[in-house]
Each structure stands twice: as structure tokens, then as C-alpha cells.
Design a protein around this motif. Structure first.
Motif, PDB file in Angstrom:
ATOM      1  N   CYS A 128       1.075  -1.070  -0.122  1.00  0.00           N
ATOM      2  CA  CYS A 128       0.072   0.006  -0.197  1.00  0.00           C
ATOM      3  C   CYS A 128       0.845   1.052   0.099  1.00  0.00           C
ATOM      4  N   TYR A 129       0.057   2.236  -0.166  1.00  0.00           N
ATOM      5  CA  TYR A 129       0.921   3.650  -0.020  1.00  0.00           C
ATOM      6  C   TYR A 129      -0.284   4.529   0.358  1.00  0.00           C
ATOM      7  N   THR A 130       0.165   4.930   1.878  1.00  0.00           N
ATOM      8  CA  THR A 130      -0.915   5.611   2.249  1.00  0.00           C
ATOM      9  C   THR A 130      -1.580   6.922   2.457  1.00  0.00           C
ATOM     10  N   THR A 131      -2.891   7.209   2.746  1.00  0.00           N
ATOM     11  CA  THR A 131      -3.083   8.658   2.374  1.00  0.00           C
ATOM     12  C   THR A 131      -2.989   9.343   3.870  1.00  0.00           C
ATOM     13  N   ARG A 132      -3.640  10.204   3.867  1.00  0.00           N
ATOM     14  CA  ARG A 132      -3.522  10.848   5.313  1.00  0.00           C
ATOM     15  C   ARG A 132      -4.807  10.591   5.995  1.00  0.00           C
ATOM     16  N   LEU A 133      -5.300   9.822   5.085  1.00  0.00           N
ATOM     17  CA  LEU A 133      -6.707   9.394   6.299  1.00  0.00           C
ATOM     18  C   LEU A 133      -7.204   8.016   6.794  1.00  0.00           C
ATOM     19  N   GLY A 134      -8.355   8.070   7.988  1.00  0.00           N
ATOM     20  CA  GLY A 134      -8.190   6.951   8.585  1.00  0.00           C
ATOM     21  C   GLY A 134      -7.481   7.251   9.970  1.00  0.00           C
ATOM     22  N   GLY A 135      -6.468   7.672  10.162  1.00  0.00           N
ATOM     23  CA  GLY A 135      -6.244   7.233  11.313  1.00  0.00           C
ATOM     24  C   GLY A 135      -6.570   8.564  12.835  1.00  0.00           C
ATOM     25  N   VAL A 136      -6.088   8.329  13.465  1.00  0.00           N
ATOM     26  CA  VAL A 136      -6.164   9.257  15.064  1.00  0.00           C
ATOM     27  C   VAL A 136      -4.960  10.987  14.897  1.00  0.00           C
ATOM     28  N   SER A 137      -4.461  10.503  14.406  1.00  0.00           N
ATOM     29  CA  SER A 137      -3.315  11.698  14.740  1.00  0.00           C
ATOM     30  C   SER A 137      -4.680  13.664  14.125  1.00  0.00           C
ATOM     31  N   LYS A 138      -3.930  14.395  14.940  1.00  0.00           N
ATOM     32  CA  LYS A 138      -4.872  15.673  15.424  1.00  0.00           C
ATOM     33  C   LYS A 138      -4.326  16.815  14.408  1.00  0.00           C
ATOM     34  N   ASP A 139      -4.891  17.642  14.270  1.00  0.00           N
ATOM     35  CA  ASP A 139      -4.387  19.361  14.116  1.00  0.00           C
ATOM     36  C   ASP A 139      -3.966  19.460  12.549  1.00  0.00           C
ATOM     37  N   THR A 140      -2.528  19.258  12.786  1.00  0.00           N
ATOM     38  CA  THR A 140      -1.803  19.421  11.372  1.00  0.00           C
ATOM     39  C   THR A 140      -1.523  17.501  10.932  1.00  0.00           C
ATOM     40  N   PHE A 141      -1.750  17.045  12.204  1.00  0.00           N
ATOM     41  CA  PHE A 141      -1.039  15.716  11.607  1.00  0.00           C
ATOM     42  C   PHE A 141      -2.372  14.641  10.927  1.00  0.00           C
ATOM     43  N   ALA A 142      -3.272  16.038  10.981  1.00  0.00           N
ATOM     44  CA  ALA A 142      -5.288  14.715  11.530  1.00  0.00           C
ATOM     45  C   ALA A 142      -4.602  13.968   9.895  1.00  0.00           C
ATOM     46  N   SER A 143      -4.963  12.407   9.174  1.00  0.00           N
ATOM     47  CA  SER A 143      -5.099  11.813  11.241  1.00  0.00           C
ATOM     48  C   SER A 143      -4.443  10.839  10.447  1.00  0.00           C
ATOM     49  N   LEU A 144      -3.591   9.711   9.563  1.00  0.00           N
ATOM     50  CA  LEU A 144      -3.533   9.229   9.397  1.00  0.00           C
ATOM     51  C   LEU A 144      -1.672   9.341   8.759  1.00  0.00           C
ATOM     52  N   ASN A 145      -1.127  10.046   9.938  1.00  0.00           N
ATOM     53  CA  ASN A 145       0.299  10.646   9.933  1.00  0.00           C
ATOM     54  C   ASN A 145       1.119   9.030  10.280  1.00  0.00           C
ATOM     55  N   MET A 146       2.213   8.985  10.054  1.00  0.00           N
ATOM     56  CA  MET A 146       2.792   7.394   9.782  1.00  0.00           C
ATOM     57  C   MET A 146       4.862   7.718  10.421  1.00  0.00           C
ATOM     58  N   GLY A 147       4.803   9.309  10.300  1.00  0.00           N
ATOM     59  CA  GLY A 147       6.462   9.794  10.748  1.00  0.00           C
ATOM     60  C   GLY A 147       6.609   9.738  11.704  1.00  0.00           C
ATOM     61  N   LEU A 153      -6.274  14.204   0.416  1.00  0.00           N
ATOM     62  CA  LEU A 153      -5.532  12.906   0.603  1.00  0.00           C
ATOM     63  C   LEU A 153      -4.585  13.019   1.237  1.00  0.00           C
ATOM     64  N   PHE A 154      -3.407  13.397   0.805  1.00  0.00           N
ATOM     65  CA  PHE A 154      -2.018  13.955   1.002  1.00  0.00           C
ATOM     66  C   PHE A 154      -1.483  14.855   1.955  1.00  0.00           C
ATOM     67  N   TYR A 155      -0.711  14.985   2.630  1.00  0.00           N
ATOM     68  CA  TYR A 155       0.491  15.283   3.367  1.00  0.00           C
ATOM     69  C   TYR A 155       1.248  15.480   2.076  1.00  0.00           C
ATOM     70  N   SER A 156       2.021  17.559   2.491  1.00  0.00           N
ATOM     71  CA  SER A 156       2.739  17.585   0.586  1.00  0.00           C
ATOM     72  C   SER A 156       4.137  18.613   1.818  1.00  0.00           C
ATOM     73  N   SER A 167       5.420  21.366   8.590  1.00  0.00           N
ATOM     74  CA  SER A 167       4.785  21.304  10.636  1.00  0.00           C
ATOM     75  C   SER A 167       3.480  20.036   9.168  1.00  0.00           C
ATOM     76  N   ARG A 168       3.588  19.082   9.521  1.00  0.00           N
ATOM     77  CA  ARG A 168       2.960  18.165   9.032  1.00  0.00           C
ATOM     78  C   ARG A 168       3.180  16.562   9.390  1.00  0.00           C
ATOM     79  N   GLY A 169       2.169  15.868   8.804  1.00  0.00           N
ATOM     80  CA  GLY A 169       2.707  13.968   8.036  1.00  0.00           C
ATOM     81  C   GLY A 169       2.909  14.164   7.607  1.00  0.00           C
ATOM     82  N   SER A 170       3.663  12.514   7.684  1.00  0.00           N
ATOM     83  CA  SER A 170       4.026  11.618   6.833  1.00  0.00           C
ATOM     84  C   SER A 170       3.895  10.356   5.679  1.00  0.00           C
ATOM     85  N   GLN A 171       3.407  10.263   5.022  1.00  0.00           N
ATOM     86  CA  GLN A 171       2.491   8.881   4.253  1.00  0.00           C
ATOM     87  C   GLN A 171       3.708   7.880   4.288  1.00  0.00           C
TER      88      GLN A 171
END
Length: 265
Positions: free
Chosen positions: A19-38, A244-247, A254-258
Motif C-alpha cells: 500500500c501507499y497510505t493517504t492521510r485518512l483513517g487515523g487518530v492523529s490530530k491538527d496538522t497531523f490529521a489523521s493517518l500520520n506515519m512519521g 488525501l495527502f501530506y505535501s 508542519s505536516r505528517g508523512s505517508q
């Protein structure tokens, strides 16, 4: 989870999971919302772990089976085996300065990180081997994709004509504006035929250019003997699709990671 990107070419092959993750379906909040993997973005550790638990459950893996990369935008490729299981997530890692990983051992979840760079998935159905490489502009100039394929050829006897390659979501030529110094690096690394397909004048700045990293990798593979029909390229731009994605280009630091995850069953 229906929020994970998969390649049509690979998703029904029973010998692999990916898979390649999106930013959807996780529990992270705010700028990391929601499927941050970093883990190194500033997010709460327990949130990131829960996000991994959700993704690995969907893939039929456990977090103990993952092996996380240590990316530096270079071109080193490392063979991964059972001694590396859990490194970077469940225990300290000895993997350093690695942007590409490969294995022929089932049950190892190769894992690489993204926020605009190009994920490259390699599957050799003949010799049952996989690889996963992170290719930003520096990695593309250094041709990490080609070096990954060559490493698989040396270690597993992979033949370019047999390998299946997925080029995943990444920043597109629509959004990836670069300066003249970056263009010059590509001019030195690629021939004129490829340059004409991957570098374009910017519509809003005569001193800058638009760069197509996905096409650069596709052309590189085709020149190496990979069949065009064996290469699947995602049309999704990580910068365009804010939902869909952090960029990194769009959001800065100030972001999450796929992540991309690839495993043999």
C-alpha cells in the motif's frame, strides 16, 4: 481500510501485499490529521503507533514485521532479511542512510516515507523478490530506481523484462516548480529525449521550470528494458490533493508523512 492506495497491477497478486497510505483513517490530530506515519514529525508516539496498527492489520501484517528506512535522498540500496524485523518501529535500527530496500524473504514489510517524493515498488514474479525505493529529485538524478533494479539483478537474478513496477502518488508536473540549478542536474543525468518529456518552462516564471519526476522514472525503466505494460504510474499529485495527502511543498515541515509498505506473503 479503503483509504489506502494500491496498484491495480499488484493488488490481486496473492504472493504480495502492499500500500501507499493517504492521510485518512487515523487518530492523529491538527496538522497531523489523521493517518500520520512519521515518528519524527512531532506527533504523539501513541498516535503514530495506532496508525501503524490500523494499516498493518489491513495488510495482514503486524508492526513487528515492518522494517523502516532511514532516508537521506541518496541512492544506497540494502538487502533486508529476518534480522532486521521491527527495526525503526519496535526496536532501534542499524539501518542508516538507506533510500532503497529489497528482499526475497516472506513476511518482511519494507517501509519508506513520503510527502511528495516518488515511491517505487518493484516485484519480480519469477524469482519472488521485491524492492521499495524513495526517489525525490536528488534520488531521481542519482537514478536510485535503476540502481535498485540492478541490485535485484545481481542478488536475485531479476530480469528487467519480467519485473513489475509501480510508480506511486507523488508531486506532479502540475505543482513541482524547480529552479535552474535543479534543471541543470537533470540535464547532466538524462539524455535529451528524456529531458524533453520531463522538464517544461514554468507558466508563471521564466527563470523556473516544471519537473515530472514520475515520468523521469518511467523513462529510466523503459530504457533499462522494463516493458511499458509492466509499469503502472499513479496520476495522483500529492500537492494537489490536500484532502488525501501530506505535501512538503504545500505544507512545509508542519505536516505528517505517508508511507509505502511492501511485503512478500
Amino acid at each position: 481500510m479503503d483509504n489506502l492506495f494500491q496498484f491495480d497491477m499488484l493488488k490481486n497478486i496473492k504472493e504480495i501485499t502492499h500500500c501507499y497510505t493517504t492521510r485518512l483513517g487515523g487518530v492523529s490530530k491538527d496538522t497531523f490529521a489523521s493517518l500520520n506515519m512519521g515518528f519524527n514529525r512531532g506527533d504523539a508516539y501513541e498516535n503514530v503507533i495506532e496508525n501503524y496498527q490500523r494499516v498493518t492489520k489491513t495488510l495482514g501484517l503486524s508492526i513487528e514485521q515492518l522494517v523502516l528506512s532511514d532516508q537521506v535522498h541518496k541512492d544506497a540500496v540494502m538487502e533486508i532479511n529476518e534480522e532486521h524485523l521491527g527495526m525503526g518501529i519496535c526496536r532501534e535500527s542499524t539501518i542508516k542512510n538507506i533510500d532503497g530496500m529489497m528482499t526475497n524473504k516472506p513476511g518482511i514489510g519494507l517501509t519508506t516515507f513520503y510527502a511528495d517524493c516518488v515511491p517505487l515498488f518493484f516485484y519480480d514474479p519469477i524469482h519472488k523478490a521485491i524492492a521499495l525505493s524513495h526517489s525525490g529529485w536528488r534520488g531521481t538524478v542519482k537514478k536510485i530506481g535503476l540502481k535498485t533494479l540492478e541490485a535485484m539483478q545481481r542478488k536475485y537474478k531479476t530480469q528487467a523484462k519480467d519485473v513489475l513496477i509501480g510508480i506511486g502518488p507523488a508531486i506532479g508536473k502540475c505543482c513541482y516548480q524547480v529552479s535552474d540549478d535543479v534543471k541543470k542536474e537533470f540535464d547532466l543525468s538524462f539524455n535529451d529525449d528524456i529531458i524533453g518529456k520531463i522538464v517544461f518552462p514554468s507558466h508563471d516564471d521564466s527563470q523556473k521550470y516544471m519537473l515530472d519526476l514520475k515520468m523521469a522514472n518511467q523513462c529510466m525503466f523503459e530504457q533499462a528494458g522494463v516493458k511499458s505494460s509492466n509499469i503502472e504510474v499513479s496520476s495522483l499529485c500529492t500537492s494537489c490533493h490536500e484532502d488525501l495527502f501530506y505535501s512538503h511543498r504545500r505544507m512545509g515541515t508542519s505536516r505528517g508523512s505517508q508511507v509505502a509498505i511492501f511485503a512478500l506473503r
